[in-house]
Each structure stands twice: as C-alpha cells, then as structure tokens.
Design a protein around this motif. Structure first.
Motif, PDB file in Angstrom:
ATOM      1  N   ALA A   1      18.644  14.987 -22.431  1.00 57.79           N
ATOM      2  CA  ALA A   1      17.980  13.734 -22.062  1.00 57.79           C
ATOM      3  C   ALA A   1      18.838  12.479 -22.270  1.00 57.79           C
ATOM      4  CB  ALA A   1      16.647  13.613 -22.791  1.00 57.79           C
ATOM      5  N   PRO A   2      19.572  12.345 -23.387  1.00 65.47           N
ATOM      6  CA  PRO A   2      20.351  11.106 -23.556  1.00 65.47           C
ATOM      7  C   PRO A   2      21.530  10.992 -22.592  1.00 65.47           C
ATOM      8  CG  PRO A   2      19.992  12.176 -25.671  1.00 65.47           C
ATOM      9  CD  PRO A   2      19.591  13.149 -24.601  1.00 65.47           C
ATOM     10  N   LEU A   3      21.948  12.122 -21.987  1.00 66.80           N
ATOM     11  CA  LEU A   3      23.102  12.088 -21.095  1.00 66.80           C
ATOM     12  C   LEU A   3      22.689  11.892 -19.648  1.00 66.80           C
ATOM     13  CD1 LEU A   3      25.038  15.173 -22.502  1.00 66.80           C
ATOM     14  CD2 LEU A   3      25.525  12.771 -22.947  1.00 66.80           C
ATOM     15  N   LEU A   4      21.514  12.428 -19.301  1.00 63.72           N
ATOM     16  CA  LEU A   4      21.117  12.477 -17.896  1.00 63.72           C
ATOM     17  C   LEU A   4      19.910  11.584 -17.652  1.00 63.72           C
ATOM     18  CD1 LEU A   4      21.338  16.331 -17.516  1.00 63.72           C
ATOM     19  CD2 LEU A   4      23.147  14.661 -17.220  1.00 63.72           C
ATOM     20  N   SER A   5      19.419  11.665 -16.426  1.00 61.98           N
ATOM     21  CA  SER A   5      18.242  10.908 -16.064  1.00 61.98           C
ATOM     22  C   SER A   5      17.018  11.799 -16.244  1.00 61.98           C
ATOM     23  CB  SER A   5      18.394  10.490 -14.605  1.00 61.98           C
ATOM     24  OG  SER A   5      17.153  10.197 -14.058  1.00 61.98           O
TER      25      SER A   5
ATOM     26  N   ASN B   1      17.316  21.868  -9.891  1.00 58.70           N
ATOM     27  CA  ASN B   1      18.686  22.237  -9.540  1.00 58.70           C
ATOM     28  C   ASN B   1      19.310  23.132 -10.598  1.00 58.70           C
ATOM     29  OD1 ASN B   1      18.634  20.621  -7.248  1.00 58.70           O
ATOM     30  ND2 ASN B   1      19.056  18.817  -8.495  1.00 58.70           N
TER      31      ASN B   1
ATOM     32  N   ARG C   1       4.528  13.636 -13.300  1.00 59.32           N
ATOM     33  CA  ARG C   1       4.458  12.363 -12.587  1.00 59.32           C
ATOM     34  C   ARG C   1       3.149  11.639 -12.903  1.00 59.32           C
ATOM     35  NH1 ARG C   1       7.196  12.017  -8.478  1.00 59.32           N
ATOM     36  NH2 ARG C   1       6.803  14.144  -7.825  1.00 59.32           N
TER      37      ARG C   1
ATOM     38  N   SER D   1       6.579   8.221 -11.804  1.00 59.96           N
ATOM     39  CA  SER D   1       7.715   8.821 -11.107  1.00 59.96           C
ATOM     40  C   SER D   1       9.028   8.114 -11.432  1.00 59.96           C
ATOM     41  CB  SER D   1       7.474   8.822  -9.605  1.00 59.96           C
ATOM     42  OG  SER D   1       7.160   7.527  -9.169  1.00 59.96           O
ATOM     43  N   ALA D   2       8.972   6.981 -12.115  1.00 64.92           N
ATOM     44  CA  ALA D   2      10.216   6.277 -12.469  1.00 64.92           C
ATOM     45  C   ALA D   2      10.942   7.055 -13.560  1.00 64.92           C
ATOM     46  CB  ALA D   2       9.892   4.871 -12.949  1.00 64.92           C
ATOM     47  N   PRO D   3      12.282   7.113 -13.465  1.00 64.40           N
ATOM     48  CA  PRO D   3      13.047   7.835 -14.487  1.00 64.40           C
ATOM     49  C   PRO D   3      12.883   7.181 -15.870  1.00 64.40           C
ATOM     50  CG  PRO D   3      14.447   7.193 -12.639  1.00 64.40           C
ATOM     51  CD  PRO D   3      13.140   6.519 -12.451  1.00 64.40           C
ATOM     52  N   LEU D   4      12.957   8.009 -16.899  1.00 66.78           N
ATOM     53  CA  LEU D   4      12.838   7.494 -18.273  1.00 66.78           C
ATOM     54  C   LEU D   4      14.169   7.646 -18.988  1.00 66.78           C
ATOM     55  CD1 LEU D   4       9.464   9.136 -19.359  1.00 66.78           C
ATOM     56  CD2 LEU D   4       9.827   6.895 -18.337  1.00 66.78           C
ATOM     57  N   GLN D   5      14.258   7.040 -20.150  1.00 62.13           N
ATOM     58  CA  GLN D   5      15.488   7.207 -20.913  1.00 62.13           C
ATOM     59  C   GLN D   5      15.184   7.590 -22.353  1.00 62.13           C
ATOM     60  OE1 GLN D   5      17.772   4.021 -22.303  1.00 62.13           O
ATOM     61  NE2 GLN D   5      16.151   2.495 -22.189  1.00 62.13           N
ATOM     62  N   LEU D   6      16.151   8.258 -22.945  1.00 58.98           N
ATOM     63  CA  LEU D   6      16.083   8.582 -24.359  1.00 58.98           C
ATOM     64  C   LEU D   6      17.402   8.126 -24.963  1.00 58.98           C
ATOM     65  CD1 LEU D   6      14.709   9.952 -26.758  1.00 58.98           C
ATOM     66  CD2 LEU D   6      15.691  12.103 -26.027  1.00 58.98           C
TER      67      LEU D   6
ATOM     68  N   GLU E   1      13.675  12.691 -15.143  1.00 60.71           N
ATOM     69  CA  GLU E   1      12.829  12.406 -13.986  1.00 60.71           C
ATOM     70  C   GLU E   1      12.157  13.679 -13.488  1.00 60.71           C
ATOM     71  OE1 GLU E   1      15.736  10.734 -11.347  1.00 60.71           O
ATOM     72  OE2 GLU E   1      16.551  12.688 -10.827  1.00 60.71           O
ATOM     73  N   PRO E   2      11.049  13.539 -12.751  1.00 57.24           N
ATOM     74  CA  PRO E   2      10.383  14.730 -12.228  1.00 57.24           C
ATOM     75  C   PRO E   2      11.355  15.532 -11.366  1.00 57.24           C
ATOM     76  CG  PRO E   2       9.039  12.778 -11.846  1.00 57.24           C
ATOM     77  CD  PRO E   2      10.364  12.308 -12.346  1.00 57.24           C
TER      78      PRO E   2
END
Lengths: 393, 305
Positions: free
Chosen positions: B209-213, B221, B110, B115-120, B215-216
């Motif tokens: 990473a390209p499929l999901l979010s 899970n 973070r 803390s904002a989600p990133l994308q690939l 984020e910290p």
C-alpha cells in the motif's frame, strides 16, 4: 423520428410566436440529456467528476437549462467501448435525447459518436478531445468543451524548451494515448530525447525505470501517467530521491489523484486549461459550491462538465428553449456566450475550444487539501493543429 | 555494472512481493484443487483494511496487523459461505463463483471507500533512504520488504517441512483422498490453509500500500502474475512458488531493460519504441512457456510427474 420532428416544428412555431422567454408548452416539456461517463472500474473517479460537475451546473440554474426543465439519464460506460455502444444505442432508441454529454475517454467516444450523431442528437464531449474528429472528420453536431488532446502535452514540450532543458527522458503507458502524449510533447520540445519508455498499463512498480532514469541523468523527466500509474510513479520518484531531476507531467498530478498523493506531489508541475485557483467570479462560485456539495476538490473533468451545462444553457436561451431547428441550435451553440470557469470561452471552426493553456503546480491549501494552481500562461488563444483541416458543412 | 546490481535487487524485491501473494494461491490450488480467482481481491482488501486500520489506530504497524487478521477472517467467512460448496465441483464452477466474488468485492470496496484512490503513509521509522548510486536513493522500506519476504518464506518452509500440519498439507497436495481416508479432518485442514492464504494475500496488500496506489481493482492484474508464478513453480509447492516468484521478478525487471536496449540496437526509432515494450511485456509469458515445455508440471511439482 417523424413525430418528434413534427412536434418540434410546432413548438418552434410557438416559440416564434412568443419571442420573449420560453413558451409555456416548452417550459413544461423537459429537454432530454444523456450523460455518458465511466462510473465503475478503476477510472470511475473521473466519470464521477464529470457527472458531479454537470449536475452542479444544472443545479446552479435552478434545475433548468435555457429556461427548460431537464431530464438527465446517466449512463455508465464501464470504460468498455462495446458496453458503451450497446447502452447508448438502447438509450437512443427509447426517448431520443436532444443532447448527449460525454464521455471521459477517447476510445469510448470513438465507439458511440456514430450512433449518437445519426440519431440527430447534439454530442458534447466534456473531456475526450481526440484528433480524429478535430480535422477533416469534424462534425456539425459534435462539440468539445475540454481541449484537443495534443494541446495539453504540447504545453509541457514548450515549457521544457523555454526552461532550456537539453536532455529529457519520456515515460508513458504503452497504448495509443501514451504515444499521442509523447508526440504532442515532442512537437514543441527542441532538445534531445534521451529515453522514451513505454510501460505496460498494468505496471505497478517503477523501481526499475527509476534506476534507468538515474543512470541516464536527464535534465528533466516528462511523464504521462494517468490514475493509479501516476500515483505509484510519483510516490516512488520521491522515495528514490530523484527530486533533483525536474518532473514534468500531464494528467499525472491532478485533483483526481491528489488526495491519494498528498504531500509528495506538492510543487510538481502539470499543464491544463483550467485550475481551481483561477480568479474569476464564475470559477469562485463553481469551486465553492462544488466542494460544499460533494466534499472534494474539483479537477478539470468537473470544471469542463460544469462549463458544458453553461454552454447548453446559453444556447437554449438563445433559441428560446427550442431544439427543433438544427441550424439555429448550431448557430446558438457556436456563438454561445457564457461565464466560463476558465474566463472566456470560444469555439474554433472545428467546434473544439480556442483557449489559453497554463503551466500549473500542486500546492497544499491552508485547509490541508491539495489542488493545482496556475503558474504562468504558456499558450494564448491556442488553436489545435488539426482545426485547419476541418471544413464544417 | 552498478545498474545491473540495482536492477537485480529490484527484481528480488518485486519477486518477494509476488511470492507473498502466490504462496497462498499455490497452497489453495495445490492442496484443495481449488482455483481461487478471488485471491487478487483479497490482496486489495488487505491494502484497504490497512489504510482503514492505520487511520483508526494511528499506527502503521498496528494497522498492518489488524488488516492481516481481518483479511484472514474475511477469507474464512468466504470459505464458509461460498467456497466450501465448490470443492467437489469442477474447475469451471469454481472460476465462475470466484469471479463473482471479484466483482462483488471490487464493488463493495467502492461502496465503502469510494472510487478515488487512497494512500497509506510509510511508517516514519522506515521512511528514510540511502544513496545506492549517484542520483538514486534506495528506500529503507523496500529493504524491510525484502527482509519480511524472506522471513515469511523461511517461516512457511519451516512449517511445511517441519511440522505435523505441514506434513498433512504436503500429503494433501499429493493425494487428498488418501489422507482423508487416513482420518485427517480434511475440512479443518482446508480451512487452515485457506485462512493462511487469505492472510498472506492481505499481508502483501498491506505491505504494498505505501508504494502503490490503493484503488478498486488493484489486485486484478497481480492475480495473473501470481498464476504465472505458481504455474512456473509447480502447483502446490511453496518452494516452487518462491523460486518462480524471484525468477519472474528478475526476468520482468532485468528483461524489460535488456529487451528495450536490444530493440534499440537492432531497430531504429519508432520501430524500436514499438517492438521493445511489446516484447518486454511478453517476456514472463515466454519464460513460462519455455519452463512448461521442459517441465510440464512446473519446476517443483508437488505431485511428482
């Protein structure tokens, strides 16, 4: 409690003696405000928006609200009700605040509202708007500057009906807010619900759900998928080539996740009480200043927090800066007139706003950033369905 | 029928992603008798490193390769700084220390990336899709994921079954004291296993990473699922992790639909909407309980019971 009250009465007397502006003594004495928001964990982006929006609202007034300097304590609720209540109790015990602004989530609000109101402070929620305190349990010292939670989802139900969708597939996380969202949608949706799926909050892959949606062939999908869930869903929805099925959603494509979604979100609909493109002077100043200061596009969370600062400013201006007389302060808050970033702002009798709701759409701006923009007004001066049951004393 | 086949495919694909994470976890647990709760944050780290490396190099593939290498490096540093001091200690100490690493790395991510989600973005070569049933496309990227998952599984199996290092790993899983007394440098073996485990976790994160979010806390899970997989499969067994990962993937994907449908047939309206999802999220744990009732050491225990 006794001593501040006495001091308050004294200052009130002083204010009465000096009706124009704030007395010298009050001006030197800062108003204590506790800002409660989630600033760690996966939800921190939203808390950060609330914090940044509120602080910008204060900064826009030269660091003063209603002519008085402010002393803001920022409390991270960590998105855990037990942690939130402990931290808030501790803060209330030190220097009792005049205002508590926060939190982001309804479950935290439920945990902290009792101790806050018992302390005599005024609580203003810049985001969470649960039904719990909108009806019979409405409270004189509790205000909401966002919306009542159901209203936003109802917008989408209305839109789905207006567009003539007959069969809609619903998708939400399996927790209370997810169920409330679907109930809100269904109140205005007149067609058939062909699927109502609640996924675990920890779900990351929607591939199985997307196959079921394709099989059901609905006229539209309605989703409430906040945060990372929504990012995964929207990306995978596009990757699965489901664009032909209209995608309606709430809190799924907003400014807090748009930087991570980028182009895949463009054109998707959402519902809101505000969007960055709203054409009024207060909003233009807000969006420009916010982006200049923090470097990201504000969402409703930040806008509502900014309005909260404006509300406190207007109310304190009306009382001459005094927070001593609860009845006067309440009248001042209820009738506060200020330039809201939404245009007009007005409280209903349950202290939740009476406001317009919009269908919004994600667009890519010329500078390459993403934001939502208003498409059409869906509800005008909408009062939430619980307000009628509120009898404020 | 088509839907069932597609869901099975989805289940296998989810299973292979789980396998990449569980493989490292089961080796570290099996060979070193070390409970590494930080395995999930190493997966998260892989995703973040891939985003960072891809934006610097401008290439998805280079980004993934760099991310895997750095993730392995970070794993070795953690091993050197923290974990090696815990090998002889009891499991509670390990759980506490590695839980500390979770908090530390989640916060570090973070601080560095916000803390904002990133994308690939997906690589252009793999970003296409093909129709699989009316109205539904299957992304080529997911096919690539299945292929890569199978290749990694085959590679690991070859190393473990066919090489000297693999033999030591198997020996280490069944009796570490014995192989240490036979003159094998157990510290070095542990480092190798740990490095590979960290790289696999990072690799899984980068691929997801390209499929999901991104984020910290994204690995927290998944860590629980990975533990379910290695417990079902038998701790320390790569073969067990593979079979169990596919099983969990299939049960989760197919079972969720079936349970919801069954609840809809047996119950009505709101009751079905309540019971369905609740049962569905319990499903893999029920499978775990059932497997453990019959085979307490898992499907393919490294140490024959």
């Amino acid at each position: 409690m006794r001593i501040p009250l006495l001091a308050g009465l004294l200052t009130a007397a002083l204010v009465a003696a000096a009706p124009f502006g704030v007395s010298a003594q009050l001006a030197a004495d800062p108003v204590k405000i506790d800002l409660v928001a989630v600033l760690s964990g996966p939800q921190a982006t939203l808390g950060q928006q609330v914090r940044d929006g509120f602080l910008l609202g204060v900064a826009a007034r030269g660091g003063k609200l209603g002519g008085r300097t402010v002393d803001i304590a920022i409390i991270d609720d960590e998105s855990k009700p037990d942690v939130a209540v402990n931290k808030v109790r501790a803060a209330l015990g030190q220097t009792p605040p005049a205002f508590v602004v926060g939190p982001v989530f309804s479950n935290i609000l439920g945990a902290i509202i009792k101790p806050v109101l018992e302390s005599g402070a005024v609580m203003i929620s810049p985001n969470a708007g649960p039904s719990t305190f909108a009806g019979a349990s409405c409270a004189p010292n509790f205000y909401v500057t966002s919306y009542q939670n159901d209203q936003v989802h109802a917008v989408m139900g209305k839109v789905a009906t207006d567009r003539g969708y007959k069969r809609v597939y619903l998708l939400a996380p399996n927790y209370q807010a997810g169920k409330d969202a679907m109930a809100g949608f269904k109140r205005f949706f007149k067609g058939e619900v062909v699927g109502e799926v609640y996924v675990p909050l920890t779900q990351m892959d929607f591939q199985a759900d997307l196959a079921r949606i394709a099989e059901a062939k609905p006229d539209a999908v309605f989703a409430f998928m906040p945060g990372g869930l929504g990012i995964a869903l929207v990306k995978q929805y596009r990757q699965a080539g489901l664009e032909t099925i209209p995608f309606l959603s709430t809190f799924t494509v907003d400014e807090s996740v748009l930087p991570a979604l980028g182009d895949v979100a463009v054109g998707l609909n959402s519902a809101a009480n505000w969007a960055p493109n709203m054409d009024n002077a207060a909003n233009k100043k807000f969006v420009t200043d916010f982006e200049a200061k923090y470097g990201y596009v504000p969402g409703t969370y930040a806008a509502q927090a900014y309005d909260t600062a404006a509300l406190i400013d207007a109310a304190l201006t009306a009382t001459g800066g005094s927070t001593a007389d609860p009845a006067k302060l309440r009248t001042a808050l209820e009738q506060a007139k200020f330039q809201s970033v939404r245009g007009n702002f007005q409280f209903g009798k349950n202290h939740y706003p009476v406001q317009d709701f919009w269908l919004t759409k994600v667009v890519k701006r010329p500078d390459g950033k993403f934001q939502t923009e208003t498409v059409q007004r869906v509800f005008e001066a909408d009062t939430d369905p619980y307000a009628a049951a509120c009898e404020m004393h | 029928m088509t839907l069932l086949v597609i869901q099975a495919l989805n289940g296998v694909q989810l299973g292979l992603l789980l396998f990449l994470i569980a493989a490292g976890l089961t080796l570290v647990f099996g060979v070193m008798d070390f409970i590494n709760l930080a395995h999930g944050v190493q997966y998260m780290l892989g995703a973040y490193l891939a985003v960072a490396a891809a934006s610097v190099t401008g290439s998805f593939f280079l980004g993934v390769i760099l991310a895997v290498l750095v993730a392995g490096g970070v794993g070795l540093v953690l091993e050197w700084a923290v974990f090696r001091h815990l090998y002889g200690r009891d499991h509670l100490d390990q759980v506490l220390a590695t839980f500390g690493i979770i908090l530390f790395l989640n916060e570090a991510v973070r601080v560095i990336w916000g803390s904002a989600p990133l994308q690939l973005a997906m690589p252009a070569v793999l970003s296409g899709s093909f129709p699989i049933m009316p109205g539904l496309h299957y992304p080529i990227y997911r096919v690539a994921l299945i292929v890569v998952g199978l290749l990694v599984a085959a590679g690991l199996a070859a190393v473990i079954q066919g090489t000297r290092t693999g033999m030591r790993i198997r020996a280490g899983a069944s009796n570490p004291l014995m192989i240490a007394s036979l003159g094998v440098d157990i510290g070095r073996l542990f480092r190798q296993v740990f490095g590979v485990g960290a790289m696999l976790a990072g690799f899984a994160g980068a691929l997801a990473a390209p499929l999901l979010s991104v984020e910290p806390g994204m690995g927290d899970n998944l860590l629980i699922l990975a533990f379910v997989v290695i417990v079902i499969g038998g701790i320390g067994s790569i073969r067990g992790a593979f079979v169990a990962a596919i099983l969990v993937g299939l049960v989760d994907t197919l079972g969720r639909g079936l349970v919801t449908d069954a609840a809809g047939l047996l119950l009505h309206g709101t009751a079905a909407a309540r019971v369905g999802p609740a049962l569905a999220s319990m499903l893999i744990y029920l499978v775990m309980a059932a497997v453990l009732a019959v085979r307490p050491a898992g499907l393919f225990p490294a140490v024959p019971a």
